[in-house]
Design an enzyme around this catalytic site. Structure first.
Site, PDB file in Angstrom:
ATOM      1  N   ASP A  32      32.350  20.943  57.980  1.00 10.75           N
ATOM      2  CA  ASP A  32      33.700  20.589  57.535  1.00 10.75           C
ATOM      3  C   ASP A  32      34.616  21.804  57.687  1.00 10.75           C
ATOM      4  O   ASP A  32      34.542  22.739  56.890  1.00 10.75           O
ATOM      5  CB  ASP A  32      33.596  20.137  56.061  1.00 10.75           C
ATOM      6  N   ASN A  34      38.072  21.794  57.622  1.00 11.79           N
ATOM      7  CA  ASN A  34      39.343  21.813  56.880  1.00 11.79           C
ATOM      8  C   ASN A  34      39.172  21.718  55.368  1.00 11.79           C
ATOM      9  O   ASN A  34      40.153  21.685  54.629  1.00 11.79           O
ATOM     10  CB  ASN A  34      40.296  20.716  57.403  1.00 11.79           C
ATOM     11  N   ASP A  36      38.011  19.341  53.332  1.00 14.41           N
ATOM     12  CA  ASP A  36      38.241  18.104  52.566  1.00 14.41           C
ATOM     13  C   ASP A  36      36.931  17.439  52.141  1.00 14.41           C
ATOM     14  O   ASP A  36      36.940  16.342  51.590  1.00 14.41           O
ATOM     15  CB  ASP A  36      39.119  17.124  53.363  1.00 14.41           C
ATOM     16  N   ASP A  40      34.108  17.386  60.476  1.00 12.35           N
ATOM     17  CA  ASP A  40      35.172  17.073  61.432  1.00 12.35           C
ATOM     18  C   ASP A  40      34.870  17.692  62.792  1.00 12.35           C
ATOM     19  O   ASP A  40      33.904  18.442  62.958  1.00 12.35           O
ATOM     20  CB  ASP A  40      36.537  17.522  60.884  1.00 12.35           C
ATOM     21  N   ASP A 213      26.359   1.145  70.515  1.00  7.91           N
ATOM     22  CA  ASP A 213      26.005   0.599  69.217  1.00  7.91           C
ATOM     23  C   ASP A 213      25.685  -0.894  69.326  1.00  7.91           C
ATOM     24  O   ASP A 213      26.413  -1.637  70.001  1.00  7.91           O
ATOM     25  CB  ASP A 213      27.206   0.803  68.276  1.00  7.91           C
ATOM     26  N   GLU A 278      21.363   1.461  71.729  1.00  9.85           N
ATOM     27  CA  GLU A 278      20.696   1.160  70.466  1.00  9.85           C
ATOM     28  C   GLU A 278      20.421  -0.331  70.537  1.00  9.85           C
ATOM     29  O   GLU A 278      21.301  -1.152  70.287  1.00  9.85           O
ATOM     30  CB  GLU A 278      21.599   1.452  69.255  1.00  9.85           C
TER      31      GLU A 278
END
Ligand code: GLC
Length: 544
Positions: A32, A34, A36, A40, A213, A278
């Site tokens: 992470d 940033n 939060d 990201d 997916d 998948e």
């Protein structure tokens, strides 16, 4: 907007995927930048040197597109943009440019079976009403019963409950997953054209491949026939048939037309752009139909993931997968864990035993010919987090089935004494799921450079895998005669030979005659002219 100069693939090798090790980045839980509390794209960019040093060849990034995040991004509202939670398109461009400069390829997740209910197409479908062209892009149907008050058929959502939801005008729409994930109608030409364009959008931005997916789900049997049972009628869930039986909404023959249309698009780009399915199919033979020169490049071997901790179980699965891949001329795609399944440390017994076995399984997987997928954190020996408080669980399946995939999605521990262990920038205490106190000793910083740590085991194995001539090709394996419960096979190239031995026998095994050890998941002791391999351990021996 397309990046001005799409980053060039790291090498011109069109066949890189045949023997690559791909690292699955579960974006919201990797790093992470940033602060939060959610991982990201910039976090990934900053950690690329770690992945380079680990020795993987490519990354698969789970969905980072614009999404209400009902199913952690597998509910896409805009397939051509980055969700603000994860950054901007410019962050993607910066990340892929740096990755390629480090020789790492990037595979992105494509979610074609369903959109988010927040996708403009679905909003238009709801607004336009029954019979409209807008509804034709999804699977809307009239209900059964006198007033249409019953779902159109007995299909069940993979996340539990009916696969149909009724809208205010009385029609029902199909969602094989959450109601926030309406299934697209793949017999509609606009749907096909749209996804071909989405493929090109990301290929133009330089991606090296796609993870597809629910690749087995896009075509539903004509007439939407009943399955004949479900958990509401007989108590038996239809999803029990996944990978074991036939369902009218999965693995329909017509789905292959889609991949035959996609392959020329992938092939029209330089540098070996690939796709991995998948897919769940009734038999390894039906699974193999997804791969080959005119369809997709790979399909995960979930049978390997599902193998129990026994020599017979592994040997059977490996033999079947290798035989199938020989027939279709594509490599096997090995995987032990992912973001949907309980981490294999825990599946193999949890605690110390589970970790020993998981380490041995890593050497088994990484010695096999073909491509291997490593799920973030398995190189640290992370177990499943079993005791997350219910109120923190976010998996949409949890409320409907009581089963949750959150325990394998806890953010990666990077460093430090306190959770979230360097997941965010210095001083940040946020993480969308809490890491347990027991993870302090499992962080990257706690393991890096420590002989015998799981991280160093993976680094060694990946280095040997890259350097050793016997592991270079995609030729098959030769099983060697051993005591019961001990798996041993070798791979050769010219005079070079690498033997992998896994001891699942319940007693220490003496290994002689395979040469010098180059990697071991537990301490080996010398005995005579051989070595003692402890229980639940694996080792690689080499001769050149
Ligand atoms: C795939 C994903 C899973 C997701 C589902 C619906 O199985 O791996 O995380 O929930 O598809 O998109």
């Amino acid at each position: 907007m397309t990046a001005a100069t799409p980053p060039a693939p790291p090498t011109a090798d069109n066949d890189w995927w045949r023997s690559a090790v791909v690292y699955q980045v579960y974006v919201r839980s990797f790093a992470d930048a940033n602060g939060d509390g959610v991982g990201d794209l910039e976090g990934i960019r900053q950690r690329l040197p770690y992945l380079r040093e680990l020795g993987v060849d490519a990354l698969w990034l789970t969905p980072f597109y614009t999404s209400p995040q009902i199913d952690a991004g597998y509910d896409v509202a805009d397939y051509r943009d980055v969700d603000p939670l994860f950054g901007k398109l410019a962050d993607f461009d910066a990340m892929i440019t740096d990755a390629h400069a480090l020789g790492l390829r990037i595979i992105v997740d494509l979610v074609p079976n369903h959109t988010s209910s927040a996708h403009p197409w679905f909003a238009a479908a709801l607004a336009a009403g029954p019979g409209s062209p807008e509804r034709a892009r999804y699977l809307f149907a009239e209900g059964r019963g006198e007033q249409g008050e019953l779902p159109p058929n007995d299909w069940e959502s993979i996340f539990g409950g009916p696969a149909w939801t009724r809208v205010p005008d009385g029609q029902w729409y199909l969602h094989l997953f959450d109601p926030a994930q309406p299934d697209l109608n793949w017999r509609h030409p606009e749907v096909r054209a749209e996804f071909e364009d989405i493929l090109r959008f990301w290929l133009d931005r330089g991606v090296d491949g796609f993870r597809i997916d629910v690749a087995h789900g896009m075509i539903k049997a004509a007439g939407l026939p009943d399955v004949g049972f479900n958990s509401m009628t007989t108590g038996r869930r239809q999803s029990e048939l996944l990978g074991k039986g036939r369902l009218p909404y999965f693995d329909q023959d017509e789905v292959h037309e889609i991949y035959r249309a996609w392959r020329p698009i992938l092939d029209s780009y330089p540098g070996g752009r690939m796709a991995v399915a998948e897919a769940w199919a009734e038999t390894p033979q039906r699974l193999a139909r997804y791969i080959g020169p005119d369809e997709l490049h790979q399909a995960f071997s979930f049978d390997f993931l599902d193998a129990t901790w026994s020599a017979d179980s592994f040997r059977k699965v490996i033999d079947t997968a290798l035989a199938e891949s020989t027939i279709v001329g594509a490599p096997t795609t090995w995987v032990l864990s992912n973001h949907d399944r309980q981490r294999h440390v825990t599946r193999y017994g949890d605690g110390e035993v589970g970790l020993r076995r998981a380490r041995a399984a890593a050497l088994l997987m990484l010695a096999l010919p073909g491509c291997a997928y490593v799920y973030q954190g398995e190189e640290l020996g992370l177990p499943e987090v079993l005791d997350l408080p219910d109120e923190l669980r976010q998996d949409p399946a949890f409320l409907r089935t009581g089963e949750s995939r959150d325990g394998c999605r806890v953010p990666i521990p990077w460093s430090g004494e306190l959770a979230p262990y360097g997941f965010g920038p210095a001083g940040s205490e946020l993480s969308w799921l809490p890491a347990p106190a027991t993870w302090r000793g499992l962080s990257v910083a706690a393991q890096a450079g420590v002989p015998g740590s799981t991280l160093e085991l993976y680094r060694t194995a990946l280095r040997v895998r890259h350097e050793h001539p016997a592991l270079a090709g995609t030729d098959g394996i030769t099983w060697l005669e051993t005591e019961p419960g001990v798996l041993a096979f070798h791979r050769t190239a010219g005079d070079a030979e690498l033997t992998c031995v896994v001891n699942i026998s319940g007693a220490a095994a003496t290994i002689t005659g395979y040469g010098r050890p180059v990697a071991a998941s537990a301490d080996l002791t010398e005995r005579g002219d051989g070595h003692v391999l402890p229980v639940d351990a694996a080792a690689w021996f080499e001769r050149r």
